[in-house]
Design a protein around this motif. Sequence first.
Motif, short mmCIF file in Angstrom:
data_model
loop_
_atom_site.label_atom_id
_atom_site.label_comp_id
_atom_site.label_asym_id
_atom_site.label_seq_id
_atom_site.Cartn_x
_atom_site.Cartn_y
_atom_site.Cartn_z
N GLY A 92 41.61 29.69 10.83
CA GLY A 92 42.35 30.61 11.87
C GLY A 92 43.74 31.13 11.81
N TYR A 93 44.08 31.97 12.35
CA TYR A 93 45.56 32.06 12.33
C TYR A 93 45.70 32.36 13.88
CZ TYR A 93 44.89 33.76 7.46
OH TYR A 93 44.64 33.73 6.06
N GLY A 94 46.47 31.35 14.34
CA GLY A 94 46.56 31.57 15.85
C GLY A 94 45.06 31.56 16.46
N ARG A 95 45.08 32.40 17.31
CA ARG A 95 43.95 32.41 18.14
C ARG A 95 42.68 33.43 17.33
NH1 ARG A 95 46.27 34.37 23.16
NH2 ARG A 95 44.18 35.63 23.69
N ILE A 96 43.21 33.86 16.39
CA ILE A 96 42.25 34.70 15.46
C ILE A 96 41.49 33.77 14.73
CG2 ILE A 96 41.89 36.67 13.78
CD1 ILE A 96 44.79 37.51 14.79
N GLU A 97 40.23 33.85 14.53
CA GLU A 97 39.30 33.12 13.75
C GLU A 97 38.74 34.14 12.47
OE1 GLU A 97 36.43 30.13 14.96
OE2 GLU A 97 34.91 31.31 14.05
N GLY A 142 34.12 41.45 -1.04
CA GLY A 142 34.26 41.44 0.48
C GLY A 142 35.29 42.52 0.78
N ALA A 143 35.00 43.30 1.96
CA ALA A 143 35.66 44.56 2.23
C ALA A 143 37.14 43.84 2.61
CB ALA A 143 35.15 45.10 3.45
N ASN A 144 38.10 44.82 2.90
CA ASN A 144 39.34 44.35 3.53
C ASN A 144 39.36 43.47 4.68
OD1 ASN A 144 40.24 47.51 2.24
ND2 ASN A 144 41.27 45.72 1.50
N GLY A 145 40.00 42.36 4.76
CA GLY A 145 39.76 41.63 5.85
C GLY A 145 38.56 40.70 6.08
N ALA A 146 37.92 40.72 5.03
CA ALA A 146 36.60 39.85 5.28
C ALA A 146 37.08 38.36 5.11
CB ALA A 146 35.85 40.07 3.90
N GLY A 147 38.10 38.03 4.57
CA GLY A 147 38.49 36.55 4.70
C GLY A 147 38.52 36.11 3.13
N LYS A 148 38.70 36.91 2.21
CA LYS A 148 38.93 36.39 0.62
C LYS A 148 40.08 35.43 0.59
CE LYS A 148 38.36 40.38 -0.71
NZ LYS A 148 38.63 41.37 0.38
N THR A 149 41.12 36.11 0.73
CA THR A 149 42.50 35.47 0.63
C THR A 149 42.56 34.23 1.24
OG1 THR A 149 43.58 37.54 -0.05
CG2 THR A 149 45.02 35.70 0.75
N THR A 150 42.03 34.25 2.62
CA THR A 150 42.10 33.19 3.69
C THR A 150 41.48 32.03 2.77
OG1 THR A 150 42.25 34.68 5.47
CG2 THR A 150 41.68 32.34 5.99
N THR A 151 40.26 32.33 2.15
CA THR A 151 39.56 31.32 1.53
C THR A 151 40.16 30.65 0.43
OG1 THR A 151 37.29 32.62 2.17
CG2 THR A 151 37.17 30.95 0.25
N PRO A 166 48.34 34.04 -6.94
CA PRO A 166 48.26 34.62 -5.73
C PRO A 166 48.03 36.13 -5.32
CG PRO A 166 50.64 34.22 -5.80
CD PRO A 166 49.77 33.65 -6.88
N GLU A 167 47.47 36.64 -4.31
CA GLU A 167 47.22 38.07 -4.10
C GLU A 167 48.63 38.76 -4.03
OE1 GLU A 167 46.35 39.13 -0.02
OE2 GLU A 167 45.13 40.73 -0.89
N GLY A 168 48.75 39.75 -4.88
CA GLY A 168 50.22 40.36 -4.90
C GLY A 168 51.15 39.81 -5.87
N GLU A 184 37.62 39.84 -5.87
CA GLU A 184 37.88 40.94 -6.48
C GLU A 184 37.44 42.20 -5.76
OE1 GLU A 184 38.96 43.17 -8.61
OE2 GLU A 184 40.29 41.55 -9.66
N GLN A 185 38.02 43.29 -5.89
CA GLN A 185 37.45 44.68 -5.13
C GLN A 185 36.67 45.13 -6.34
OE1 GLN A 185 37.51 45.50 -2.13
NE2 GLN A 185 39.26 44.22 -1.18
N ASN A 186 37.13 45.08 -7.36
CA ASN A 186 36.22 45.80 -8.65
C ASN A 186 35.09 44.91 -9.02
OD1 ASN A 186 35.61 46.86 -10.95
ND2 ASN A 186 37.96 47.09 -11.36
N1 LIG Z 1 49.38 35.67 8.64
C1 LIG Z 1 48.28 36.12 9.27
N2 LIG Z 1 48.43 36.20 10.73
C2 LIG Z 1 47.35 36.47 11.56
N3 LIG Z 1 46.12 36.94 10.92
C3 LIG Z 1 46.03 37.09 9.56
C4 LIG Z 1 46.83 36.51 8.66
N4 LIG Z 1 46.46 36.80 7.40
C5 LIG Z 1 45.25 37.49 7.50
N5 LIG Z 1 44.82 37.56 8.93
C6 LIG Z 1 43.66 37.96 9.36
O1 LIG Z 1 42.58 37.27 8.71
C7 LIG Z 1 41.43 38.10 8.35
C8 LIG Z 1 41.33 37.80 7.10
O2 LIG Z 1 42.12 38.26 6.26
P1 LIG Z 1 42.35 38.01 4.80
O3 LIG Z 1 43.78 38.43 4.09
O4 LIG Z 1 41.90 36.65 4.36
O5 LIG Z 1 41.18 39.29 4.14
P2 LIG Z 1 40.85 39.66 2.57
O6 LIG Z 1 39.39 39.53 2.42
O7 LIG Z 1 41.62 38.97 1.42
O8 LIG Z 1 41.29 41.31 2.55
P3 LIG Z 1 42.13 42.23 1.61
O9 LIG Z 1 40.94 42.50 0.74
O10 LIG Z 1 42.62 43.16 2.33
O11 LIG Z 1 42.94 41.57 0.88
C9 LIG Z 1 42.06 39.42 8.58
O12 LIG Z 1 41.32 40.10 10.00
C10 LIG Z 1 43.62 39.53 8.82
O13 LIG Z 1 43.96 40.47 9.63
#
Ligand SMILES: Nc1ncnc2c1ncn2[C@@H]1O[C@H](COP(=O)(O)OP(=O)(O)OP(=O)(O)O)[C@@H](O)[C@H]1O
Length: 239
Positions: A12-17, A36-45, A84-86, A195-197
């Motif tokens: 999670g990020y703070g209170r957001i899981e 996965g779609a934007n925000g699915a949690g790929k980068t977090t993984t 990393p992403e970016g 990947e999005q592709n």
């Molecule tokens: N630093 C952060 N602080 C708070 N919330 C975050 C942070 N980074 C990511 N999140 C939240 O965590 C969730 C997953 O984000 P993540 O970046 O893992 O998605 P993603 O699948 O990589 O998306 P994208 O395809 O846009 O790169 C999202 O709801 C995002 O808003």
Amino acid sequence: MPLLEITDMVVGYGRIEALHGISLTVEAGELVTLIGANGAGKTTTMRAVSGIRPLTRGTIKFDGQDITKMKAHLRVLEGIVQAPEGRGVFPGMTVQENLDMGCYTRKFATKAEYQATLDHVFELFPRLAERRSQVGGTMSGGEQQMVAIGRALMARPKLLLLDEPSMGLAPMIIQQIFRIVSEINAEGTTILLVEQNAQQALSRSHRAYILETGEVIKTGGGKELLADPSVKEAYLGVA
Ligand SMILES: Nc1ncnc2c1ncn2[C@@H]1O[C@H](COP(=O)(O)OP(=O)(O)OP(=O)(O)O)[C@@H](O)[C@H]1O
Ligand SMILES: [Mg+2]
């Protein structure tokens, strides 16, 4: 025994899981994609695997060892390396200096070993050899992606984490990047790719996982998922 084994991971990020308890494995030698779609949690993984984000719950094992609490720089020494992403190219450093940052944490034992690895990176990306004294910030998007992958290779990854390498690139460059990703994998480096592709990624992957809002909703062989009607509709733009 898988090379990477994630079990019931919550991040999670703070209170957001962001991840609600995902499990996935990558076998040695595999190319595995996370779709996965934007925000699915790929980068977090990816961040959790490389050690940049801590886990709230669950475990990560690498090569049989529990690394859940291991610091990020020590994971690099174990062979977990992220592009990393970016891209994260250091804009004021030359291509050569950027590549050298890749082995800053994981030093080479000998000069010859360093040279051989650098030569290999230049073989994969001849453009980087031509531009080795150009500063990173003035390279094109595609060239910066080459720098990011080349820099990761300088750390001699056992597991290479690639977060959206094709992002923002022209179709021909995307093809080239994907070909090189396949080549790096064929040479024996295990890869976890985001990947999005989806078309390109699934057709080149041994297996893939589909993430939706922090959960794995589907997994299977790359070609199998490519033919899956619900995957086609949601991720391949086929109605
Ligand atoms: N630093 C952060 N602080 C708070 N919330 C975050 C942070 N980074 C990511 N999140 C939240 O965590 C969730 C997953 O984000 P993540 O970046 O893992 O998605 P993603 O699948 O990589 O998306 P994208 O395809 O846009 O790169 C999202 O709801 C995002 O808003
Ligand atoms: Mg992302």
